[in-house]
Design a protein around this motif. Structure first.
Motif, mmCIF file in Angstrom:
data_model
loop_
_atom_site.group_PDB
_atom_site.id
_atom_site.type_symbol
_atom_site.label_atom_id
_atom_site.label_comp_id
_atom_site.label_asym_id
_atom_site.label_seq_id
_atom_site.Cartn_x
_atom_site.Cartn_y
_atom_site.Cartn_z
ATOM 1 N N GLU A 1 4.831 7.416 -3.991
ATOM 2 C CA GLU A 1 4.919 6.014 -4.321
ATOM 3 C C GLU A 1 3.873 5.486 -5.366
ATOM 4 O OE1 GLU A 1 4.572 3.775 -0.303
ATOM 5 O OE2 GLU A 1 6.128 5.238 0.712
ATOM 6 N N HIS B 1 -1.975 17.556 1.541
ATOM 7 C CA HIS B 1 -2.120 17.321 2.891
ATOM 8 C C HIS B 1 -1.689 18.520 3.743
ATOM 9 C CE1 HIS B 1 -2.130 15.069 6.636
ATOM 10 N NE2 HIS B 1 -1.078 15.187 6.864
ATOM 11 N N LEU C 1 -7.170 4.542 -0.191
ATOM 12 C CA LEU C 1 -5.862 4.885 0.057
ATOM 13 C C LEU C 1 -5.486 6.211 0.349
ATOM 14 C CD1 LEU C 1 -4.405 2.487 -2.792
ATOM 15 C CD2 LEU C 1 -5.003 1.916 -0.497
ATOM 16 N N LEU C 2 -4.415 6.260 1.133
ATOM 17 C CA LEU C 2 -3.875 7.700 1.377
ATOM 18 C C LEU C 2 -5.226 8.755 1.932
ATOM 19 C CD1 LEU C 2 -1.711 8.288 -1.462
ATOM 20 C CD2 LEU C 2 -0.923 7.490 0.662
ATOM 21 N N GLU D 1 -5.534 10.593 4.379
ATOM 22 C CA GLU D 1 -5.397 11.958 4.769
ATOM 23 C C GLU D 1 -4.949 12.900 3.796
ATOM 24 O OE1 GLU D 1 -1.428 9.456 4.640
ATOM 25 O OE2 GLU D 1 -3.452 9.045 5.146
ATOM 26 N N TRP D 2 -4.713 12.257 2.464
ATOM 27 C CA TRP D 2 -4.557 13.200 1.502
ATOM 28 C C TRP D 2 -5.636 13.485 0.769
ATOM 29 C CZ3 TRP D 2 0.383 15.536 0.050
ATOM 30 C CH2 TRP D 2 1.515 14.962 0.943
ATOM 31 N N ALA E 1 0.863 -1.413 -0.126
ATOM 32 C CA ALA E 1 -0.086 -0.063 -0.059
ATOM 33 C C ALA E 1 0.948 1.230 -0.039
ATOM 34 C CB ALA E 1 -0.961 0.205 1.261
ATOM 35 N N PRO E 2 0.733 2.252 -0.904
ATOM 36 C CA PRO E 2 1.546 3.299 -0.981
ATOM 37 C C PRO E 2 1.005 4.134 0.431
ATOM 38 C CG PRO E 2 -0.453 3.560 -2.470
ATOM 39 C CD PRO E 2 -0.388 2.238 -1.827
ATOM 40 N N GLU E 3 2.120 4.812 1.037
ATOM 41 C CA GLU E 3 2.061 5.317 2.026
ATOM 42 C C GLU E 3 2.190 7.125 1.890
ATOM 43 O OE1 GLU E 3 4.782 4.040 4.949
ATOM 44 O OE2 GLU E 3 3.846 2.244 5.435
ATOM 45 N N HIS E 4 2.692 7.352 0.507
ATOM 46 C CA HIS E 4 2.715 8.894 0.269
ATOM 47 C C HIS E 4 2.402 8.850 -1.333
ATOM 48 C CE1 HIS E 4 4.818 12.606 -0.947
ATOM 49 N NE2 HIS E 4 4.876 12.776 0.335
#
Length: 304
Positions: free
Chosen positions: A189, A211, A262-263, A265-266, A183-186
């Motif tokens: 990625e 973000h 995914l992501l 928070e973004w 899973a991409p964390e940023h």
């Protein structure tokens, strides 16, 4: 001109306006539902009656004469007044009747609005409904629709704009894909993942995220491109890759854990998200069926 001679020309004046606004006799004929020769005869009768040339026509171009420009302005105002007169009558009706023409984007229409339209028609069976589904920007006046529904943060200027709800883009993949590829964390990625894009314009491959005060723009790549949200969703469900979706398109799959956001928070930036906005021309008299439909949609989308 004597009023008795003027009355038969009213329809010709309306046709003249339609010809000018559409840009051609054939286009006006198609919109009105008559033959181009019929349109040509109407223009000829109007020119003969006022004894002035209104249009200069060649095989490829059409333009207004100086007199035609002045006549067009007056005829357009006359037609606008006629529409206002009809709206004034319809706005006072307690029994909701009449026609209603709306335009909305494809995905929103198919996945959200269509069930609401069906319920509205059951509630108001005397309303005649024309549903135009298109992703390009529709001009209510030029395209002859009563209501435009768009997903945007920039409503069309000069029109009434009523916010019905919100739509945001969600980045999703299946649990199986994430087990295999991580899973991409940023957002950076995402360059290492198979990203499914719309592909309608070059910028569709430029995904932009925010973000707090940090903004990140990524040029993504992938083996599959499709400009249809339901097909794109099916590809993601098959484990092909990662994609962005309007939230209404994947709400059920996220709730059932078929897809993972995914992501979270973004926040994604760009098109295909924002307010769900209903827009229509400004007028003192809003037809009762239009008011009823906008109010119905507002309540339905709040409960969606």
């Amino acid at each position: 001109m004597d009023i008795n001679k003027l009355i038969p020309l009213l329809s010709e004046m309306a046709i003249f306006v339609k010809v000018v606004e559409s840009g051609s006799l054939s286009q006006a004929a198609q919109m009105i539902g008559v033959s181009p020769s019929s349109i040509s005869r109407s223009i000829a009768r109007l020119e003969l009656a006022i004894e002035e040339k209104l249009l200069e026509r060649t095989t490829r171009k059409m333009r207004l004469t100086p007199t035609g420009e002045q006549v067009f302005i007056q005829c357009r105002d006359m037609l606008a007044s006629a529409k206002m007169a009809v709206s004034a009558a319809q706005s006072n009706e307690t029994d909701i009747t009449g026609s209603l023409r709306i335009a909305a984007p494809k995905a929103l229409s198919r996945q959200v609005l269509m069930p609401m339209v069906m319920d509205f028609l059951k509630l108001y069976p005397k309303v005649s409904f024309h549903f135009k589904v298109a992703d390009h920007i529709i001009d209510p006046i030029g395209d002859e629709v009563d209501l435009v529904i768009r997903i945007t943060d920039s409503p069309i200027e000069g029109l009434v704009a009523k916010k019905l709800g919100n739509c945001k883009q969600l980045l999703c993949a299946t649990p199986a894909y994430l087990v295999e590829h991580g899973a991409p964390e940023h957002p950076n990625e995402l360059k290492d993942h198979n990203c499914i894009v719309l592909g309608e314009v070059t910028k569709d491959r430029q995904w932009k995220f925010q973000h707090e005060k940090q903004v990140c723009e990524i040029n993504v790549q992938g083996t599959f491109t499709v400009n249809h949200s339901e097909i794109r969703r099916e590809a993601v469900l098959q484990g092909i890759g990662i994609a962005l979706f309007p939230d209404f398109s994947v709400a059920n799959e996220i709730n059932s854990k078929q897809l993972v956001q995914l992501l979270p928070e973004w926040r994604t930036l760009g098109n295909y998200q924002g307010g769900i906005i209903a827009q229509y021309p400004q007028s003192k008299f809003i037809p009762s069926q239009l008011k009823a439909f906008v109010n119905y949609l507002e309540k339905a989308l709040q409960n969606h």
